[in-house]
Enzyme design. Structure first.
Site, PDB file in Angstrom:
ATOM      1  N   HIS A 154      82.901  12.713  16.422  1.00 32.15           N
ATOM      2  CA  HIS A 154      83.646  11.575  16.853  1.00 32.15           C
ATOM      3  C   HIS A 154      82.868  10.701  17.587  1.00 32.15           C
ATOM      4  O   HIS A 154      81.847  11.136  18.443  1.00 32.15           O
ATOM      5  CB  HIS A 154      84.926  12.115  17.920  1.00 32.15           C
ATOM      6  CG  HIS A 154      85.664  10.994  18.543  1.00 32.15           C
ATOM      7  ND1 HIS A 154      86.790  10.395  17.679  1.00 32.15           N
ATOM      8  CD2 HIS A 154      85.777  10.351  19.845  1.00 32.15           C
ATOM      9  CE1 HIS A 154      87.001   9.400  18.489  1.00 32.15           C
ATOM     10  NE2 HIS A 154      86.507   9.531  19.684  1.00 32.15           N
ATOM     11  N   SER A 205      79.056   7.617   5.701  1.00 34.28           N
ATOM     12  CA  SER A 205      77.700   7.589   5.857  1.00 34.28           C
ATOM     13  C   SER A 205      77.062   9.058   6.812  1.00 34.28           C
ATOM     14  O   SER A 205      76.227   9.442   6.470  1.00 34.28           O
ATOM     15  CB  SER A 205      77.275   6.521   6.934  1.00 34.28           C
ATOM     16  OG  SER A 205      77.853   6.676   8.439  1.00 34.28           O
ATOM     17  N   ASN A 206      78.303   9.534   7.215  1.00 37.89           N
ATOM     18  CA  ASN A 206      77.831  10.738   7.951  1.00 37.89           C
ATOM     19  C   ASN A 206      77.882  11.877   6.647  1.00 37.89           C
ATOM     20  O   ASN A 206      77.042  12.835   6.496  1.00 37.89           O
ATOM     21  CB  ASN A 206      79.130  11.249   8.749  1.00 37.89           C
ATOM     22  CG  ASN A 206      78.888  10.750  10.360  1.00 37.89           C
ATOM     23  OD1 ASN A 206      77.757  11.229  10.637  1.00 37.89           O
ATOM     24  ND2 ASN A 206      79.435   9.789  10.633  1.00 37.89           N
ATOM     25  N   LYS A 228     103.278  16.322   4.732  1.00 41.53           N
ATOM     26  CA  LYS A 228     102.224  16.784   5.165  1.00 41.53           C
ATOM     27  C   LYS A 228     101.359  17.975   4.881  1.00 41.53           C
ATOM     28  O   LYS A 228     100.253  18.174   4.442  1.00 41.53           O
ATOM     29  CB  LYS A 228     101.990  16.301   6.379  1.00 41.53           C
ATOM     30  CG  LYS A 228     100.696  16.153   7.097  1.00 41.53           C
ATOM     31  CD  LYS A 228     100.473  15.243   8.474  1.00 41.53           C
ATOM     32  CE  LYS A 228      99.189  15.173   8.927  1.00 41.53           C
ATOM     33  NZ  LYS A 228      98.950  14.732  10.292  1.00 41.53           N
TER      34      LYS A 228
END
Ligand code: GAR
Length: 200
Positions: free
Chosen positions: A115, A19-20, A71
């Site tokens: 956040h 949604s952001n 990673k």
């Protein structure tokens, strides 16, 4: 082009609903926007953000962490993709992994994150639940520069919402999310105009 200035190209990383990402995309298409979304990357094949990007004609990439030895290799792949698009900023929008120092080293420009709490309170997962359990009367959202820590890094902008007696995780999250969508665009527009500088 906003006011005759080239728009800042941004890359968005999202792991989920998106949604952001949708809010940033919508706002980037407004006439007075100073940024444009060059691409979206997700680490989750079923992410809503990938679907939105596809529908909206935004270049999008699923990068599967499982395809890489470690990673660093996974993150190097993402940096390589971002670099293809001549971006000036990476925006984390519900990207639910911690970026390792190798990403920040390979990508020499800024990374920002949103956040759902008033950092430095309640970093990490389930920030809204943490806020409710702690009993705070106000919470909100934060946009900050990303450094090697989890939800640490210089704070750029915040919005505050009340926490109501009747709130549960869902109602509080919804109230915060509405502000996230406004805050993230405000911050990216300011950044794109050169009004915000990182201290790292
Ligand atoms: C948002 O609330 C965002 O602040 C949060 O995940 C949600 C993603 O929603 N991010 C974090 O908790 C990062 N630590 P979205 O996919 O609909 O934008």
């Amino acid at each position: 082009i906003a006011g005759g200035i080239m728009k800042l190209k941004i890359a968005v990383l999202s792991s989920g609903r998106g949604s952001n990402f949708s809010a940033l995309l919508k706002n980037s298409r407004k006439e007075d926007s100073f940024f444009q979304i060059a691409l979206l990357i997700s680490d989750k094949e079923n992410a809503g953000a990938l679907k939105t990007a596809k529908e909206e004609g935004i270049p999008h990439f699923f990068v599967n962490p499982k395809d890489f030895e470690n990673k660093e290799a996974f993150e190097n792949k993402m940096v390589e993709i971002v670099n293809r698009y001549d971006c000036g900023l990476v925006c984390l929008a519900g990207y639910m992994r911690i970026l390792s120092p190798s990403f920040l080293k390979a990508w020499k420009k800024d990374v920002i994150n949103i956040h759902p709490s008033l950092l430095p309170a309640f970093p990490g997962l389930d920030a809204q639940k943490q806020a409710l359990e702690y009993g705070v009367k106000f919470s909100g959202c934060t946009v900050h520069f990303v450094d090697e820590g989890m939800d640490t890094g210089l704070i750029i902008g915040q919005k505050v919402v009340p926490v109501l007696e009747t709130d549960d995780e869902e109602t509080l999250s919804k109230r915060i999310l509405k502000e996230e969508h406004i805050l993230y665009t405000e911050v990216v527009n300011k950044y794109a105009q050169g009004k915000i500088k990182n201290k790292r």
